[in-house]
Scaffold this motif. Structure first.
Motif, short mmCIF file in Angstrom:
data_model
loop_
_atom_site.label_atom_id
_atom_site.label_comp_id
_atom_site.label_asym_id
_atom_site.label_seq_id
_atom_site.Cartn_x
_atom_site.Cartn_y
_atom_site.Cartn_z
N LEU A 164 -20.61 -30.46 -4.23
CA LEU A 164 -19.39 -29.81 -4.70
C LEU A 164 -19.11 -28.60 -3.81
O LEU A 164 -20.03 -27.85 -3.49
CB LEU A 164 -19.55 -29.34 -6.14
CG LEU A 164 -19.65 -30.42 -7.21
CD1 LEU A 164 -19.90 -29.80 -8.58
CD2 LEU A 164 -18.39 -31.25 -7.25
N PRO A 165 -17.86 -28.42 -3.40
CA PRO A 165 -17.54 -27.25 -2.58
C PRO A 165 -17.74 -25.97 -3.39
O PRO A 165 -17.54 -25.96 -4.61
CB PRO A 165 -16.06 -27.43 -2.24
CG PRO A 165 -15.73 -28.84 -2.57
CD PRO A 165 -16.70 -29.28 -3.61
N PRO A 166 -18.14 -24.89 -2.73
CA PRO A 166 -18.32 -23.63 -3.45
C PRO A 166 -17.00 -23.13 -4.03
O PRO A 166 -15.93 -23.40 -3.48
CB PRO A 166 -18.86 -22.66 -2.39
CG PRO A 166 -18.70 -23.33 -1.09
CD PRO A 166 -18.45 -24.79 -1.32
N GLY A 167 -17.08 -22.43 -5.16
CA GLY A 167 -15.89 -21.89 -5.81
C GLY A 167 -15.07 -21.05 -4.84
O GLY A 167 -15.62 -20.28 -4.05
N GLY A 168 -13.77 -21.22 -4.88
CA GLY A 168 -12.88 -20.46 -4.02
C GLY A 168 -12.65 -21.03 -2.64
O GLY A 168 -11.85 -20.51 -1.89
N SER A 169 -13.39 -22.10 -2.28
CA SER A 169 -13.21 -22.66 -0.93
C SER A 169 -12.03 -23.62 -0.85
O SER A 169 -11.56 -23.94 0.24
CB SER A 169 -14.49 -23.36 -0.46
OG SER A 169 -14.80 -24.46 -1.28
N LEU A 170 -11.54 -24.10 -2.00
CA LEU A 170 -10.39 -25.00 -2.01
C LEU A 170 -9.22 -24.36 -2.73
O LEU A 170 -9.37 -23.85 -3.85
CB LEU A 170 -10.75 -26.33 -2.71
CG LEU A 170 -11.76 -27.23 -2.03
CD1 LEU A 170 -12.05 -28.46 -2.91
CD2 LEU A 170 -11.27 -27.67 -0.66
N ALA A 171 -8.05 -24.42 -2.10
CA ALA A 171 -6.82 -23.96 -2.75
C ALA A 171 -6.29 -25.02 -3.69
O ALA A 171 -5.53 -24.73 -4.62
CB ALA A 171 -5.76 -23.63 -1.69
N GLY A 172 -6.70 -26.26 -3.47
CA GLY A 172 -6.28 -27.35 -4.32
C GLY A 172 -7.01 -28.62 -3.98
O GLY A 172 -7.51 -28.80 -2.87
N LEU A 173 -7.10 -29.52 -4.96
CA LEU A 173 -7.79 -30.80 -4.79
C LEU A 173 -7.07 -31.84 -5.62
O LEU A 173 -6.69 -31.58 -6.77
CB LEU A 173 -9.24 -30.68 -5.25
CG LEU A 173 -10.10 -31.95 -5.15
CD1 LEU A 173 -10.47 -32.22 -3.69
CD2 LEU A 173 -11.36 -31.82 -5.98
N ARG A 174 -6.87 -33.01 -5.05
CA ARG A 174 -6.30 -34.17 -5.74
C ARG A 174 -7.22 -35.36 -5.54
O ARG A 174 -7.74 -35.57 -4.44
CB ARG A 174 -4.94 -34.55 -5.15
CG ARG A 174 -3.78 -33.75 -5.66
CD ARG A 174 -3.25 -34.32 -6.97
NE ARG A 174 -2.70 -33.30 -7.83
CZ ARG A 174 -1.50 -32.76 -7.71
NH1 ARG A 174 -0.69 -33.13 -6.77
NH2 ARG A 174 -1.11 -31.84 -8.56
N VAL A 175 -7.40 -36.15 -6.59
CA VAL A 175 -8.22 -37.36 -6.51
C VAL A 175 -7.29 -38.56 -6.71
O VAL A 175 -6.51 -38.59 -7.67
CB VAL A 175 -9.34 -37.36 -7.57
CG1 VAL A 175 -10.17 -38.64 -7.47
CG2 VAL A 175 -10.24 -36.13 -7.39
N PHE A 176 -7.39 -39.52 -5.82
CA PHE A 176 -6.52 -40.70 -5.81
C PHE A 176 -7.31 -41.97 -6.05
O PHE A 176 -8.38 -42.16 -5.47
CB PHE A 176 -5.81 -40.82 -4.45
CG PHE A 176 -4.96 -39.63 -4.11
CD1 PHE A 176 -3.64 -39.58 -4.51
CD2 PHE A 176 -5.50 -38.56 -3.41
CE1 PHE A 176 -2.86 -38.47 -4.20
CE2 PHE A 176 -4.72 -37.46 -3.10
CZ PHE A 176 -3.40 -37.42 -3.50
N ALA A 177 -6.76 -42.83 -6.89
CA ALA A 177 -7.30 -44.18 -7.08
C ALA A 177 -6.48 -45.08 -6.18
O ALA A 177 -5.27 -45.24 -6.36
CB ALA A 177 -7.16 -44.61 -8.54
N GLY A 178 -7.13 -45.64 -5.17
CA GLY A 178 -6.43 -46.50 -4.23
C GLY A 178 -5.72 -45.74 -3.13
O GLY A 178 -5.72 -44.51 -3.10
N TYR A 179 -5.11 -46.51 -2.23
CA TYR A 179 -4.39 -45.93 -1.11
C TYR A 179 -3.32 -46.91 -0.65
O TYR A 179 -3.25 -48.05 -1.11
CB TYR A 179 -5.35 -45.56 0.03
CG TYR A 179 -6.11 -46.73 0.60
CD1 TYR A 179 -5.62 -47.46 1.68
CD2 TYR A 179 -7.34 -47.11 0.06
CE1 TYR A 179 -6.32 -48.54 2.19
CE2 TYR A 179 -8.06 -48.18 0.57
CZ TYR A 179 -7.54 -48.89 1.64
OH TYR A 179 -8.24 -49.96 2.15
#
Length: 182
Positions: free
Chosen positions: A107-122
């Protein structure tokens, strides 16, 4: 990475049904072997908490899975926008501060990501397939903004991206949901 990598594909009214109707696709990879992307404006009813509970606190609102496209729907991939110059382990740059996040990694450390999205499929296209669809007018190719990928209101993204264009395509944002009822 090819010329379209990092761009947005915005479905035009030429696409009048199916999984790409009024979709906004972020192009992850584009080369002579084909193209790969994820639909960024299709939230699903499934919560990230139910599928990847350890990642749920890192996902920005809406905290749900997104329908990334009709290919590989039983697999998940994540896009993350980093906040600082030193990206976390497991983050692979796609363009600017946007990259793929390894969901099997730490898991990325807290504060290292401004946002994250998880996608099923592409979304995937074979060699020259996407170019042919663009030429026939099915897709508008526009510059992606980081905020597009983590928009808190993905249901308005198609219209929002069209409205900010400088030419007459911005008027497609007023295209009725059902043109036959017009």
């Amino acid at each position: 990475m090819g010329a379209l990598s990092g761009a947005l594909l915005v479905a035009t009214p030429v696409i009048d049904s199916g999984p790409f109707l009024r979709s906004v696709v972020f192009v992850l990879d584009h080369d002579e072997d084909g193209s790969l992307g994820v639909i960024v404006n299709r939230p699903l009813d499934s919560d990230v908490e139910d599928v990847l509970p350890e990642w749920a606190d890192l996902v920005n609102a809406p905290v749900c899975l997104f329908d990334g496209g009709p290919v590989g729907i039983d697999s998940a991939l994540a896009l993350g926008v980093v906040t600082d110059i030193v990206p976390p382990d497991g983050w692979q740059q796609m363009t600017g501060r946007v990259g793929l996040v390894d969901l099997d990694g730490p898991l990325p450390p807290g504060g290292s990501l401004a946002g994250l999205r998880v996608f099923a499929g592409y979304a995937g296209w074979g060699p020259q397939q996407l170019e042919a669809e663009i030429e026939e007018g099915a897709w508008l190719v526009v510059e992606a903004r980081e905020g597009d990928l983590i928009s808190p209101q993905p249901e308005t993204l198609w219209r929002d991206v069209l409205r900010r264009q400088d030419d007459d395509v911005r008027f497609w944002a007023t295209f009725p949901d059902d043109p036959s009822a017009n």
